[in-house]
Design a protein around this motif. Structure first.
Motif, PDB file in Angstrom:
ATOM      1  N   ALA A 122       0.837  -1.205   0.000  1.00  0.00           N
ATOM      2  CA  ALA A 122       0.000   0.000   0.000  1.00  0.00           C
ATOM      3  C   ALA A 122       0.872   1.254   0.000  1.00  0.00           C
ATOM      4  O   ALA A 122       0.631   2.197   0.744  1.00  0.00           O
ATOM      5  N   GLY A 123       1.882   1.241  -0.810  1.00  0.00           N
ATOM      6  CA  GLY A 123       2.778   2.392  -0.870  1.00  0.00           C
ATOM      7  C   GLY A 123       3.812   2.325   0.230  1.00  0.00           C
ATOM      8  O   GLY A 123       4.728   1.525   0.172  1.00  0.00           O
ATOM      9  N   GLY A 124       3.658   3.128   1.257  1.00  0.00           N
ATOM     10  CA  GLY A 124       4.617   3.135   2.362  1.00  0.00           C
ATOM     11  C   GLY A 124       4.359   2.077   3.412  1.00  0.00           C
ATOM     12  O   GLY A 124       5.079   2.002   4.400  1.00  0.00           O
ATOM     13  N   LEU A 125       3.335   1.266   3.203  1.00  0.00           N
ATOM     14  CA  LEU A 125       2.961   0.229   4.171  1.00  0.00           C
ATOM     15  C   LEU A 125       2.725  -1.106   3.488  1.00  0.00           C
ATOM     16  O   LEU A 125       2.314  -1.162   2.331  1.00  0.00           O
ATOM     17  N   TRP A 126       2.943  -2.170   4.230  1.00  0.00           N
ATOM     18  CA  TRP A 126       2.419  -3.483   3.889  1.00  0.00           C
ATOM     19  C   TRP A 126       1.137  -3.627   4.708  1.00  0.00           C
ATOM     20  O   TRP A 126       1.124  -3.264   5.885  1.00  0.00           O
ATOM     21  N   ILE A 127       0.048  -4.110   4.122  1.00  0.00           N
ATOM     22  CA  ILE A 127      -1.190  -4.284   4.876  1.00  0.00           C
ATOM     23  C   ILE A 127      -1.747  -5.684   4.685  1.00  0.00           C
ATOM     24  O   ILE A 127      -1.515  -6.341   3.667  1.00  0.00           O
ATOM     25  N   LEU A 128      -2.467  -6.130   5.693  1.00  0.00           N
ATOM     26  CA  LEU A 128      -3.186  -7.402   5.663  1.00  0.00           C
ATOM     27  C   LEU A 128      -4.607  -7.119   6.110  1.00  0.00           C
ATOM     28  O   LEU A 128      -4.841  -6.722   7.255  1.00  0.00           O
TER      29      LEU A 128
END
Length: 145
Positions: A122-128
């Motif tokens: 998600a750009g600057g983040l990894w998300i779950l």
């Protein structure tokens, strides 16, 4: 001339409370996924004075989390369901340390039989992204780096 009061200065999140349908089901999920300590719950043998003092639980529990308190309030009707497309909560995102923590969370969610999206960039983040037993949209987020 009257002046508009300044903004309210906050220092963090005090608490979040989620409305759920069934406390036993929700508690099993949150206990297994996060393992947070319970901060407040009504003792099984509570007398009337204790019940009156803990009125704010609404039959639920309150967890102690790294960000503050998270409560489960079991007052929703059995047929009710969550929708991020109605006014109110879109989703709740919990921070984790890194991508490895997200990969570990995938294993925990799989063991619980909880549907989830794969880990996403998600750009600057990894998300779950995943949902709790009531369909409440939850997310874990880790910094990229």
């Amino acid at each position: 001339m009257t002046s508009t009061p300044g903004p309210v200065v906050t220092t963090g999140v005090s608490h979040v409370r989620l409305t759920v349908r069934d406390l036993t089901t929700s508690r099993r999920f949150y206990d297994a996924l996060f393992g947070w300590d319970v901060a407040v719950e009504l003792p099984a043998d509570a007398d009337d004075a204790t019940r009156e003092r803990l009125w704010f639980l609404f039959g639920g529990i309150i967890y102690s989390t790294p960000f503050g308190l998270l409560g489960l309030r079991p007052v929703a009707a059995a047929h009710d369901s969550f929708s991020e497309d109605r006014v109110g909560l879109d989703h709740l995102s919990f921070a984790v340390a890194d991508r490895a923590a997200l990969d570990g969370a995938v294993e925990v969610l799989d063991s619980l039989g909880a549907p989830h999206e794969g880990v996403k960039d998600a750009g600057g983040l990894w998300i779950l992204e995943f949902r709790d037993p009531d369909g409440i949209a939850l997310e874990l987020a880790a910094p990229r780096g």
